[in-house]
Design a protein around this motif. Structure first.
Motif, PDB file in Angstrom:
ATOM      1  N   HIS A   1       0.834  -1.261   0.048  1.00  0.00           N
ATOM      2  CA  HIS A   1      -0.217   0.119   0.044  1.00  0.00           C
ATOM      3  C   HIS A   1       0.979   1.271   0.219  1.00  0.00           C
ATOM      4  CE1 HIS A   1      -2.823   2.857   1.253  1.00  0.00           C
ATOM      5  NE2 HIS A   1      -2.321   3.271   2.111  1.00  0.00           N
ATOM      6  N   PHE A   2       2.105   1.219   0.982  1.00  0.00           N
ATOM      7  CA  PHE A   2       2.701   2.390   0.804  1.00  0.00           C
ATOM      8  C   PHE A   2       3.466   2.783  -0.591  1.00  0.00           C
ATOM      9  CE2 PHE A   2       2.890   1.849   5.656  1.00  0.00           C
ATOM     10  CZ  PHE A   2       2.125   2.800   6.038  1.00  0.00           C
ATOM     11  N   HIS A   3       3.706   1.370  -1.202  1.00  0.00           N
ATOM     12  CA  HIS A   3       4.600   1.533  -2.363  1.00  0.00           C
ATOM     13  C   HIS A   3       3.645   2.086  -3.431  1.00  0.00           C
ATOM     14  CE1 HIS A   3       6.748   0.601  -5.758  1.00  0.00           C
ATOM     15  NE2 HIS A   3       6.305  -0.411  -6.143  1.00  0.00           N
ATOM     16  N   THR A   4       2.450   1.699  -3.487  1.00  0.00           N
ATOM     17  CA  THR A   4       1.397   1.875  -4.504  1.00  0.00           C
ATOM     18  C   THR A   4       1.068   3.654  -4.378  1.00  0.00           C
ATOM     19  OG1 THR A   4       0.354   0.015  -4.364  1.00  0.00           O
ATOM     20  CG2 THR A   4      -0.960   1.942  -5.216  1.00  0.00           C
ATOM     21  N   THR A   5       1.078   4.178  -3.121  1.00  0.00           N
ATOM     22  CA  THR A   5       0.702   5.512  -2.720  1.00  0.00           C
ATOM     23  C   THR A   5       1.975   6.349  -2.869  1.00  0.00           C
ATOM     24  OG1 THR A   5       1.098   5.374  -0.541  1.00  0.00           O
ATOM     25  CG2 THR A   5      -1.041   5.031  -1.279  1.00  0.00           C
ATOM     26  N   GLY A   6       3.131   5.888  -3.177  1.00  0.00           N
ATOM     27  CA  GLY A   6       4.390   6.560  -3.301  1.00  0.00           C
ATOM     28  C   GLY A   6       5.219   6.815  -1.766  1.00  0.00           C
ATOM     29  N   SER A   7       4.643   6.242  -0.835  1.00  0.00           N
ATOM     30  CA  SER A   7       5.440   6.785   0.333  1.00  0.00           C
ATOM     31  C   SER A   7       6.681   5.897   0.395  1.00  0.00           C
ATOM     32  CB  SER A   7       4.545   6.488   1.318  1.00  0.00           C
ATOM     33  OG  SER A   7       3.350   7.299   1.598  1.00  0.00           O
ATOM     34  N   ALA A   8       6.753   4.719  -0.148  1.00  0.00           N
ATOM     35  CA  ALA A   8       7.549   3.804  -0.081  1.00  0.00           C
ATOM     36  C   ALA A   8       8.375   3.265  -1.638  1.00  0.00           C
ATOM     37  CB  ALA A   8       7.283   2.338   0.556  1.00  0.00           C
ATOM     38  N   GLU A   9       9.478   3.129  -1.481  1.00  0.00           N
ATOM     39  CA  GLU A   9      10.096   2.367  -2.793  1.00  0.00           C
ATOM     40  C   GLU A   9      10.528   1.155  -2.672  1.00  0.00           C
ATOM     41  OE1 GLU A   9      14.529   4.190  -2.177  1.00  0.00           O
ATOM     42  OE2 GLU A   9      13.159   5.290  -3.384  1.00  0.00           O
ATOM     43  N   VAL A  10      10.450   0.126  -3.776  1.00  0.00           N
ATOM     44  CA  VAL A  10      10.741  -1.167  -3.654  1.00  0.00           C
ATOM     45  C   VAL A  10      12.133  -1.434  -4.458  1.00  0.00           C
ATOM     46  CG1 VAL A  10       9.965  -3.348  -4.340  1.00  0.00           C
ATOM     47  CG2 VAL A  10       8.546  -1.674  -3.422  1.00  0.00           C
ATOM     48  N   SER A  11      12.987  -2.178  -4.017  1.00  0.00           N
ATOM     49  CA  SER A  11      13.828  -2.849  -4.704  1.00  0.00           C
ATOM     50  C   SER A  11      13.962  -4.390  -4.839  1.00  0.00           C
ATOM     51  CB  SER A  11      15.435  -2.393  -4.295  1.00  0.00           C
ATOM     52  OG  SER A  11      15.424  -2.685  -3.062  1.00  0.00           O
ATOM     53  N   LEU A  12      14.590  -4.987  -5.653  1.00  0.00           N
ATOM     54  CA  LEU A  12      14.592  -6.510  -5.865  1.00  0.00           C
ATOM     55  C   LEU A  12      16.116  -7.038  -5.215  1.00  0.00           C
ATOM     56  CD1 LEU A  12      12.594  -7.104  -8.823  1.00  0.00           C
ATOM     57  CD2 LEU A  12      11.784  -6.900  -6.587  1.00  0.00           C
ATOM     58  N   ARG A  13      15.988  -7.976  -4.501  1.00  0.00           N
ATOM     59  CA  ARG A  13      17.325  -8.597  -3.982  1.00  0.00           C
ATOM     60  C   ARG A  13      17.209  -9.837  -4.699  1.00  0.00           C
ATOM     61  NH1 ARG A  13      19.017  -8.572   2.012  1.00  0.00           N
ATOM     62  NH2 ARG A  13      19.507  -6.411   1.623  1.00  0.00           N
ATOM     63  N   TYR A  14      18.253 -10.431  -5.434  1.00  0.00           N
ATOM     64  CA  TYR A  14      18.145 -11.585  -6.026  1.00  0.00           C
ATOM     65  C   TYR A  14      19.173 -12.602  -5.441  1.00  0.00           C
ATOM     66  CZ  TYR A  14      16.042  -9.487 -10.241  1.00  0.00           C
ATOM     67  OH  TYR A  14      14.707  -8.876 -10.982  1.00  0.00           O
ATOM     68  N   GLY A  15      18.810 -13.722  -4.988  1.00  0.00           N
ATOM     69  CA  GLY A  15      19.488 -14.926  -4.324  1.00  0.00           C
ATOM     70  C   GLY A  15      19.786 -15.736  -5.239  1.00  0.00           C
ATOM     71  N   ALA A  16      20.487 -17.035  -4.870  1.00  0.00           N
ATOM     72  CA  ALA A  16      21.003 -17.999  -5.636  1.00  0.00           C
ATOM     73  C   ALA A  16      19.861 -18.840  -6.380  1.00  0.00           C
ATOM     74  CB  ALA A  16      21.751 -19.036  -4.758  1.00  0.00           C
ATOM     75  N   ALA A  17      18.659 -18.718  -5.888  1.00  0.00           N
ATOM     76  CA  ALA A  17      17.487 -19.402  -6.606  1.00  0.00           C
ATOM     77  C   ALA A  17      16.254 -18.843  -5.944  1.00  0.00           C
ATOM     78  CB  ALA A  17      17.540 -21.099  -6.589  1.00  0.00           C
ATOM     79  N   GLY A  18      15.078 -19.382  -6.808  1.00  0.00           N
ATOM     80  CA  GLY A  18      13.958 -18.728  -6.682  1.00  0.00           C
ATOM     81  C   GLY A  18      13.746 -17.459  -7.004  1.00  0.00           C
ATOM     82  N   ARG A  19      12.593 -16.944  -6.342  1.00  0.00           N
ATOM     83  CA  ARG A  19      11.942 -15.560  -6.963  1.00  0.00           C
ATOM     84  C   ARG A  19      12.703 -14.511  -6.215  1.00  0.00           C
ATOM     85  NH1 ARG A  19       5.508 -14.981  -5.856  1.00  0.00           N
ATOM     86  NH2 ARG A  19       6.242 -12.790  -6.734  1.00  0.00           N
ATOM     87  N   PRO A  20      13.073 -13.319  -6.482  1.00  0.00           N
ATOM     88  CA  PRO A  20      13.753 -12.244  -6.185  1.00  0.00           C
ATOM     89  C   PRO A  20      12.928 -11.649  -4.777  1.00  0.00           C
ATOM     90  CG  PRO A  20      12.595 -11.362  -7.953  1.00  0.00           C
ATOM     91  CD  PRO A  20      12.553 -12.776  -8.036  1.00  0.00           C
ATOM     92  N   GLU A  21      13.544 -11.259  -3.787  1.00  0.00           N
ATOM     93  CA  GLU A  21      12.916 -10.855  -2.662  1.00  0.00           C
ATOM     94  C   GLU A  21      12.798  -9.260  -2.582  1.00  0.00           C
ATOM     95  OE1 GLU A  21      13.901 -11.191   2.324  1.00  0.00           O
ATOM     96  OE2 GLU A  21      15.445 -10.208   1.011  1.00  0.00           O
ATOM     97  N   ARG A  22      11.502  -8.874  -2.390  1.00  0.00           N
ATOM     98  CA  ARG A  22      11.148  -7.492  -2.417  1.00  0.00           C
ATOM     99  C   ARG A  22      11.640  -6.830  -1.265  1.00  0.00           C
ATOM    100  NH1 ARG A  22       7.607  -6.011  -6.302  1.00  0.00           N
ATOM    101  NH2 ARG A  22       6.471  -4.307  -5.184  1.00  0.00           N
ATOM    102  N   ARG A  23      12.359  -5.741  -1.234  1.00  0.00           N
ATOM    103  CA  ARG A  23      12.916  -4.848  -0.279  1.00  0.00           C
ATOM    104  C   ARG A  23      12.075  -3.658  -0.150  1.00  0.00           C
ATOM    105  NH1 ARG A  23      15.691  -7.949   3.228  1.00  0.00           N
ATOM    106  NH2 ARG A  23      16.414  -5.869   4.142  1.00  0.00           N
ATOM    107  N   TYR A  24      11.799  -3.008   1.108  1.00  0.00           N
ATOM    108  CA  TYR A  24      11.125  -1.788   1.140  1.00  0.00           C
ATOM    109  C   TYR A  24      11.764  -0.621   1.849  1.00  0.00           C
ATOM    110  CZ  TYR A  24       7.324  -4.860  -0.324  1.00  0.00           C
ATOM    111  OH  TYR A  24       6.503  -5.476  -0.776  1.00  0.00           O
ATOM    112  N   ALA A  25      11.695   0.608   1.246  1.00  0.00           N
ATOM    113  CA  ALA A  25      12.316   1.602   2.025  1.00  0.00           C
ATOM    114  C   ALA A  25      11.407   2.786   2.019  1.00  0.00           C
ATOM    115  CB  ALA A  25      13.607   1.925   1.609  1.00  0.00           C
ATOM    116  N   TRP A  26      11.340   3.510   3.116  1.00  0.00           N
ATOM    117  CA  TRP A  26      10.517   4.894   3.291  1.00  0.00           C
ATOM    118  C   TRP A  26      11.398   5.849   2.239  1.00  0.00           C
ATOM    119  CZ3 TRP A  26       5.807   5.076   4.680  1.00  0.00           C
ATOM    120  CH2 TRP A  26       4.997   6.235   5.001  1.00  0.00           C
ATOM    121  N   ARG A  27      10.283   6.499   1.606  1.00  0.00           N
ATOM    122  CA  ARG A  27      11.011   7.826   0.908  1.00  0.00           C
ATOM    123  C   ARG A  27      10.975   8.814   1.577  1.00  0.00           C
ATOM    124  NH1 ARG A  27      10.688   7.233  -4.590  1.00  0.00           N
ATOM    125  NH2 ARG A  27       9.243   5.517  -5.505  1.00  0.00           N
ATOM    126  N   ALA A  28      12.295   9.250   2.031  1.00  0.00           N
ATOM    127  CA  ALA A  28      12.532  10.516   2.624  1.00  0.00           C
ATOM    128  C   ALA A  28      11.930  11.918   2.017  1.00  0.00           C
ATOM    129  CB  ALA A  28      14.120  10.842   2.580  1.00  0.00           C
TER     130      ALA A  28
END
Length: 234
Positions: free
Chosen positions: A207-234
């Motif tokens: 929800h925070f990502h959709t409204t623009g309050s948070a940003e998302v980055s993807l962390r790729y591991g050795a296998a499987g789906r990438p992990e979504r990482r969230y950070a609050w927008r300053a």
């Protein structure tokens, strides 16, 4: 170029344009998971995209920029010259400021950077569908109606209204966790910090990502789906 000419009332018809056949297939799958969108064609070059718009008259074009024959943004004026008023959403790895500015000047409705996953695209499609519905149904009686249509796609991050089923108290917990984080948080980490379930944490984070309050980055591991990482927008 592949097409689907079956008509269906009440849908938003989409043309997917990407030079990579496998990427185009993934994007098509993503789009067709969101109601009321329907992919009516896939094109892999700028020329094919122009021909497909001529033949299929889609409502929305998902446009890659790095095409083998044309730069994606150069497709847009050709569509307008031909009289097509379809909307365009850019989906590209191009993140140069000049490219983004030129895309805005040419009237794109959104700009999504690769790589992304379904949860990045879904809220943008839903927001587009809501805005399109307002544009099609609004009766303009004065300036207030005009302002409502123009502002409809942009929900302020501080807006107090939450989607159904969400609570202000939990939203505040998740927000505090994000603001206090040293870097980014996953949904699992956020759940551990706030005491809510991982599913609930993910919902509030999205929800925070959709409204623009948070940003998302993807962390790729050795296998499987990438992990979504969230950070609050300053």
């Amino acid at each position: 170029m592949t097409t689907d000419t079956r008509g269906k009332a009440g849908t938003i018809d989409v043309l997917v344009v990407d030079d990579d056949f496998m990427v185009a297939r993934v994007h098509r799958t993503f789009v067709e998971r969101v109601q009321p969108f329907r992919v009516v064609g896939v094109a892999h070059t700028g020329g094919q995209a122009i021909e497909a718009v001529d033949a299929l008259r889609p409502d929305l074009v998902l446009l890659d920029l790095y095409l083998p024959d044309l730069f994606g943004l150069d497709v847009i004026p050709r569509l307008r010259t031909a009289g097509h008023d379809c909307d365009v959403m850019v989906i590209s790895a191009a993140q140069e400021a000049d490219t983004v500015r030129n895309a805005v000047r040419r009237g794109v409705v959104d700009y999504l950077l690769k790589p992304f996953d379904f949860e990045d695209l879904r809220p943008r499609l839903e927001r587009y569908a809501a805005q399109r519905g307002r544009l099609l149904s609004t009766v303009v009686r004065g300036q207030a109606d005009v302002d409502r249509v123009l502002a409809g796609a942009f929900v302020p991050a501080s807006a107090p209204t939450l989607p159904k089923g969400m609570s202000v108290e939990t939203a505040e917990l998740v927000e505090r966790a994000l603001r206090a984080a040293d870097g980014t948080l996953s949904a699992t980490e956020c759940a551990a910090l706030t005491g809510v379930s991982r599913v609930s944490a993910r919902r509030y984070l999205e929800h925070f990502h959709t409204t623009g309050s948070a940003e998302v980055s993807l962390r790729y591991g050795a296998a499987g789906r990438p992990e979504r990482r969230y950070a609050w927008r300053a």
